[in-house]
Design a protein around this motif. Structure first.
Motif, PDB file in Angstrom:
ATOM      1  N   LEU A   1       0.830  -1.211   0.000  1.00 12.72           N
ATOM      2  CA  LEU A   1       0.000   0.000   0.000  1.00 12.72           C
ATOM      3  C   LEU A   1       0.858   1.251   0.000  1.00 12.72           C
ATOM      4  N   GLY A   2       1.927   1.254   0.781  1.00 16.01           N
ATOM      5  CA  GLY A   2       2.810   2.419   0.806  1.00 16.01           C
ATOM      6  C   GLY A   2       3.453   2.652  -0.540  1.00 16.01           C
ATOM      7  N   ARG A   3       3.910   1.573  -1.180  1.00 21.80           N
ATOM      8  CA  ARG A   3       4.550   1.718  -2.497  1.00 21.80           C
ATOM      9  C   ARG A   3       3.534   2.140  -3.554  1.00 21.80           C
ATOM     10  N   TYR A   4       2.331   1.592  -3.474  1.00 22.60           N
ATOM     11  CA  TYR A   4       1.304   1.935  -4.458  1.00 22.60           C
ATOM     12  C   TYR A   4       0.870   3.393  -4.310  1.00 22.60           C
ATOM     13  N   THR A   5       0.695   3.842  -3.073  1.00 22.99           N
ATOM     14  CA  THR A   5       0.309   5.240  -2.832  1.00 22.99           C
ATOM     15  C   THR A   5       1.388   6.193  -3.342  1.00 22.99           C
ATOM     16  N   ALA A   6       2.645   5.854  -3.096  1.00 24.58           N
ATOM     17  CA  ALA A   6       3.743   6.691  -3.595  1.00 24.58           C
ATOM     18  C   ALA A   6       3.750   6.715  -5.124  1.00 24.58           C
ATOM     19  N   ALA A   7       3.448   5.555  -5.753  1.00 26.30           N
ATOM     20  CA  ALA A   7       3.423   5.498  -7.218  1.00 26.30           C
ATOM     21  C   ALA A   7       2.291   6.350  -7.783  1.00 26.30           C
ATOM     22  N   VAL A   8       1.100   6.289  -7.163  1.00 32.61           N
ATOM     23  CA  VAL A   8      -0.029   7.096  -7.644  1.00 32.61           C
ATOM     24  C   VAL A   8       0.248   8.583  -7.439  1.00 32.61           C
ATOM     25  N   ALA A   9       0.836   8.940  -6.310  1.00 37.34           N
ATOM     26  CA  ALA A   9       1.172  10.348  -6.063  1.00 37.34           C
ATOM     27  C   ALA A   9       2.171  10.851  -7.102  1.00 37.34           C
ATOM     28  N   THR A  10       3.179  10.030  -7.386  1.00 42.60           N
ATOM     29  CA  THR A  10       4.160  10.411  -8.410  1.00 42.60           C
ATOM     30  C   THR A  10       3.501  10.532  -9.776  1.00 42.60           C
ATOM     31  N   ALA A  11       2.596   9.581 -10.078  1.00 47.42           N
ATOM     32  CA  ALA A  11       1.893   9.617 -11.359  1.00 47.42           C
ATOM     33  C   ALA A  11       1.011  10.850 -11.481  1.00 47.42           C
ATOM     34  N   MET A  12       0.357  11.257 -10.373  1.00 49.60           N
ATOM     35  CA  MET A  12      -0.501  12.451 -10.405  1.00 49.60           C
ATOM     36  C   MET A  12       0.317  13.692 -10.729  1.00 49.60           C
ATOM     37  N   ALA A  13       1.441  13.845 -10.052  1.00 53.67           N
ATOM     38  CA  ALA A  13       2.290  15.011 -10.332  1.00 53.67           C
ATOM     39  C   ALA A  13       2.855  14.919 -11.747  1.00 53.67           C
ATOM     40  N   GLY A  14       3.261  13.705 -12.157  1.00 50.98           N
ATOM     41  CA  GLY A  14       3.849  13.542 -13.485  1.00 50.98           C
ATOM     42  C   GLY A  14       2.870  13.787 -14.602  1.00 50.98           C
ATOM     43  N   VAL A  15       1.626  13.315 -14.446  1.00 51.58           N
ATOM     44  CA  VAL A  15       0.659  13.485 -15.533  1.00 51.58           C
ATOM     45  C   VAL A  15       0.232  14.950 -15.649  1.00 51.58           C
ATOM     46  N   GLY A  16       0.281  15.688 -14.518  1.00 52.68           N
ATOM     47  CA  GLY A  16       0.009  17.124 -14.604  1.00 52.68           C
ATOM     48  C   GLY A  16       1.073  17.840 -15.418  1.00 52.68           C
ATOM     49  N   VAL A  17       2.334  17.486 -15.165  1.00 52.83           N
ATOM     50  CA  VAL A  17       3.435  18.060 -15.948  1.00 52.83           C
ATOM     51  C   VAL A  17       3.336  17.607 -17.399  1.00 52.83           C
ATOM     52  N   LEU A  18       2.998  16.324 -17.599  1.00 58.48           N
ATOM     53  CA  LEU A  18       2.858  15.790 -18.968  1.00 58.48           C
ATOM     54  C   LEU A  18       1.787  16.533 -19.746  1.00 58.48           C
ATOM     55  N   PHE A  19       0.650  16.789 -19.105  1.00 56.61           N
ATOM     56  CA  PHE A  19      -0.413  17.520 -19.794  1.00 56.61           C
ATOM     57  C   PHE A  19       0.058  18.924 -20.176  1.00 56.61           C
ATOM     58  N   TYR A  20       0.720  19.578 -19.236  1.00 55.04           N
ATOM     59  CA  TYR A  20       1.162  20.948 -19.521  1.00 55.04           C
ATOM     60  C   TYR A  20       2.103  20.986 -20.719  1.00 55.04           C
ATOM     61  N   LEU A  21       2.980  19.986 -20.826  1.00 55.18           N
ATOM     62  CA  LEU A  21       3.971  19.994 -21.900  1.00 55.18           C
ATOM     63  C   LEU A  21       3.411  19.483 -23.224  1.00 55.18           C
ATOM     64  N   SER A  22       2.518  18.496 -23.172  1.00 58.60           N
ATOM     65  CA  SER A  22       2.091  17.834 -24.405  1.00 58.60           C
ATOM     66  C   SER A  22       0.755  18.316 -24.949  1.00 58.60           C
ATOM     67  N   ALA A  23      -0.029  19.057 -24.157  1.00 61.95           N
ATOM     68  CA  ALA A  23      -1.352  19.491 -24.608  1.00 61.95           C
ATOM     69  C   ALA A  23      -1.329  20.271 -25.921  1.00 61.95           C
ATOM     70  N   PRO A  24      -0.376  21.169 -26.145  1.00 59.87           N
ATOM     71  CA  PRO A  24      -0.389  21.893 -27.434  1.00 59.87           C
ATOM     72  C   PRO A  24      -0.252  20.963 -28.648  1.00 59.87           C
ATOM     73  N   PHE A  25       0.263  19.749 -28.458  1.00 60.59           N
ATOM     74  CA  PHE A  25       0.469  18.826 -29.578  1.00 60.59           C
ATOM     75  C   PHE A  25      -0.638  17.778 -29.680  1.00 60.59           C
ATOM     76  N   SER A  26      -1.141  17.303 -28.534  1.00 60.12           N
ATOM     77  CA  SER A  26      -2.194  16.288 -28.549  1.00 60.12           C
ATOM     78  C   SER A  26      -2.995  16.389 -27.257  1.00 60.12           C
ATOM     79  N   VAL A  27      -3.902  17.336 -27.215  1.00 61.11           N
ATOM     80  CA  VAL A  27      -4.619  17.607 -25.977  1.00 61.11           C
ATOM     81  C   VAL A  27      -5.565  16.465 -25.621  1.00 61.11           C
ATOM     82  N   ARG A  28      -6.138  15.796 -26.618  1.00 62.38           N
ATOM     83  CA  ARG A  28      -7.084  14.708 -26.316  1.00 62.38           C
ATOM     84  C   ARG A  28      -6.362  13.529 -25.658  1.00 62.38           C
ATOM     85  N   THR A  29      -5.197  13.178 -26.146  1.00 62.35           N
ATOM     86  CA  THR A  29      -4.424  12.096 -25.539  1.00 62.35           C
ATOM     87  C   THR A  29      -3.979  12.480 -24.131  1.00 62.35           C
ATOM     88  N   ALA A  30      -3.529  13.706 -23.973  1.00 63.55           N
ATOM     89  CA  ALA A  30      -3.086  14.176 -22.662  1.00 63.55           C
ATOM     90  C   ALA A  30      -4.238  14.179 -21.669  1.00 63.55           C
TER      91      ALA A  30
END
Length: 551
Positions: A264-293
């Protein structure tokens, strides 16, 4: 109490805002732009538009969107406004057809709809005030990502309704901002005193939520009017990802360590990292493919809900003190996040309040988390008080004789040596105590010791020390200015009722002198012990004194 009032105000305001934004809803129909279309002609033929197909099924591209007939005049006393939701679009033009055949057009620039943004991120078009009635509206949408739709939430409102909406939304966001700022200041102040790590994580979560509110409410567009609306939407996603990540980090640090051990600790850390990462990913990739992001963001956002069930289960199994607070505080955010994801995937229809549900649900979470922090601090305080009480008890047990409750020899010497001024030391020894034990048994002998100890404790001046030095030998130390009369003690002992009415007597030896060092203690004790021996030799049940200790 003030924080609670602010929080309840923030929760109560949306009902008022709901009434304020219930301007006349407009039905819209969509026509894909195939190029070369004349808006002046197209607006005359609403039957060419598709009113049955769900907007998102058209996919991305350029579109014409027309409303049903309005047949209402925009006057100076009651101006009309057209309001729609803020979506990912490159360029937007509004064509207004009037009953006299005239048509007006307004087009956004590179900033998109930023100049038209109102609080709540609503896009509001003031309709030109002409003598003729407004027949219908038609938007030309260029570069639409069409993730949720092409034009959503179209409504016709009056100027008064728009003002009420802005005032209501301003009250809601101001209350929420005040709540966040107060919680941050309060918990930072607590952290300065208590230094618990979860308090900093809580402040980081509330700060991220405050920043997200600043962007998603439209205040960012008011503060920076030159920012492109699509850029504001990218910032929304970035901050929302940070909110989710910081919320998980706070939850993990808040619970007892035993709750998040293992998977549970490892999974929670992975989801937290994914949440922060996907926010950064959306910010960077939205101008190129907003629907995928957006799809990636929605899937990861749903991961927040997958953490809650295992956390509740593990907290229940580990008997966490914070289970019910977590369940209540996170219930609203999780339900709202699931609803928002379902709307993103078009399982349920889009709704303005659902689209803004993150702020409303996090009000509940922020308040409940604040209560949870207060509750945890209470438990920590109770643990500290329990530890202090145990330490005091342990120290008391280490310093006292377990049978009589008097000071033991070690504690007596610790407190006695170093006392200023001349002291009086009395050494009392019960007479023929071996015979007492033989007559009454050891339990009876113990009771005699307890009764004698109680007599000594209750008949000495305040500030005097009474100790059991060992066996049947006791010591009484008092200031020579407030001496203890040994004959009075002997008389009270004779009058004390003992088990089986046995007569118990004692012999007392006394000595006076300074007691500032270990050497002086030994001299004082020798003098009192010599006087005790003299009393025993003289027939017992009496007291003798040595005038002054000889060093």
């Amino acid at each position: 109490m003030l924080l609670a009032c602010i929080g309840f105000a923030a929760l109560a305001v949306p009902a008022q805002a709901q009434r304020a934004v219930t301007g006349r809803p407009l039905q819209v129909c969509v026509l894909p732009d195939t190029g070369g279309m004349n808006p002046a002609v197209l607006i005359q033929y609403p039957e060419r538009f598709d009113c049955m197909t769900e907007q998102h099924r058209f996919g991305p591209g350029n579109f014409w969107v027309i409303t049903n007939d309005i047949n209402q005049r925009s006057r100076s006393g009651e101006p009309l406004n057209a309001r729609i939701a803020s979506l990912w679009q490159d360029r937007l033009s509004l064509h207004v057809l009037y009953s006299d055949g005239r048509m007006t057009t307004s087009t956004t620039d590179a900033r998109g709809v930023t100049p038209l943004i109102q609080l709540g991120a609503l896009v509001e078009y003031p309709l030109p005030q002409l003598n003729a009635k407004v027949v219908r509206l038609m938007w030309h949408v260029e570069g639409s990502a069409n993730v949720r739709g092409v034009v959503l939430g179209a409504r016709l409102s009056t100027g008064a309704q728009s003002e009420r909406t802005n005032l209501t939304m301003a009250a809601m966001y101001a209350a929420f901002a005040g709540l966040c700022i107060a919680l941050i200041i309060y918990n930072l102040a607590l952290w300065g005193a208590l230094r618990h790590r979860f308090q900093l994580y809580y402040c980081a979560m509330v700060a991220c939520l405050l920043a997200y509110t600043f962007s998603s409410s439209g205040t960012l567009a008011w503060t920076f009017p030159d920012i492109a609306n699509n850029e504001r939407l990218r910032i929304n996603y970035l901050l929302l990802g940070m909110v989710g990540a910081s919320a998980l980090i706070f939850a993990r640090s808040f619970f007892e360590d035993r709750v998040f051990v293992g998977f549970l600790g490892r999974y929670t850390a992975a989801v937290a990292t994914a949440m922060a990462g996907v926010g950064v990913l959306f910010y960077l990739s939205a101008p190129f493919s907003v629907r995928t992001a957006d799809a990636a963001f929605s899937i990861v956002f749903l991961g927040l809900a997958t953490v809650v069930g295992p956390t509740l289960w593990q907290a229940w199994r580990k008997r966490s003190n914070y289970l019910w607070l977590f369940a209540v505080g996170w219930g609203a955010p999780i339900l709202m996040s699931v609803g928002r994801v379902l709307a993103n995937f078009h399982v349920i229809p889009w709704n303005f309040w659902l689209d803004n549900s993150t702020i409303l649900s996090m009000v509940v979470e922020a308040l409940m988390s604040s209560l949870a922090i207060a509750y945890r601090i209470k438990l920590l305080r109770d643990e500290r008080d329990w530890a202090i009480a145990n330490e005091v008890m342990a120290r008391r047990l280490a310093d006292t004789d377990p049978l009589t409750g008097l000071l033991n020899r070690r504690a007596f010497l610790d407190q006695a040596i170093g006392r200023t001024g001349e002291q009086q030391l009395l050494i009392a020894d019960l007479d023929h105590f071996k015979g007492v034990n033989e007559t009454l048994g050891h339990d009876g002998g113990d009771e005699v010791l307890r009764l004698f100890a109680r007599l000594l404790r209750t008949h000495v001046p305040t500030g005097a020390l009474v100790a059991r030095l060992g066996g049947e030998e006791f010591a009484i130390l008092s200031s020579a200015a407030e001496p203890v009369e040994p004959e009075a003690l002997l008389a009270r002992l004779r009058a004390t009722r003992m088990p089986f009415d046995l007569l118990v007597t004692a012999s007392i030896g006394g000595c006076r002198g300074p007691l500032t060092s270990d050497v002086e203690w030994k001299a004082l004790y020798r003098g009192a012990d010599a006087a005790l021996f003299e009393a025993k030799s003289a027939g017992r049940d009496r007291a003798r004194n040595t005038i002054r200790a000889a060093a």
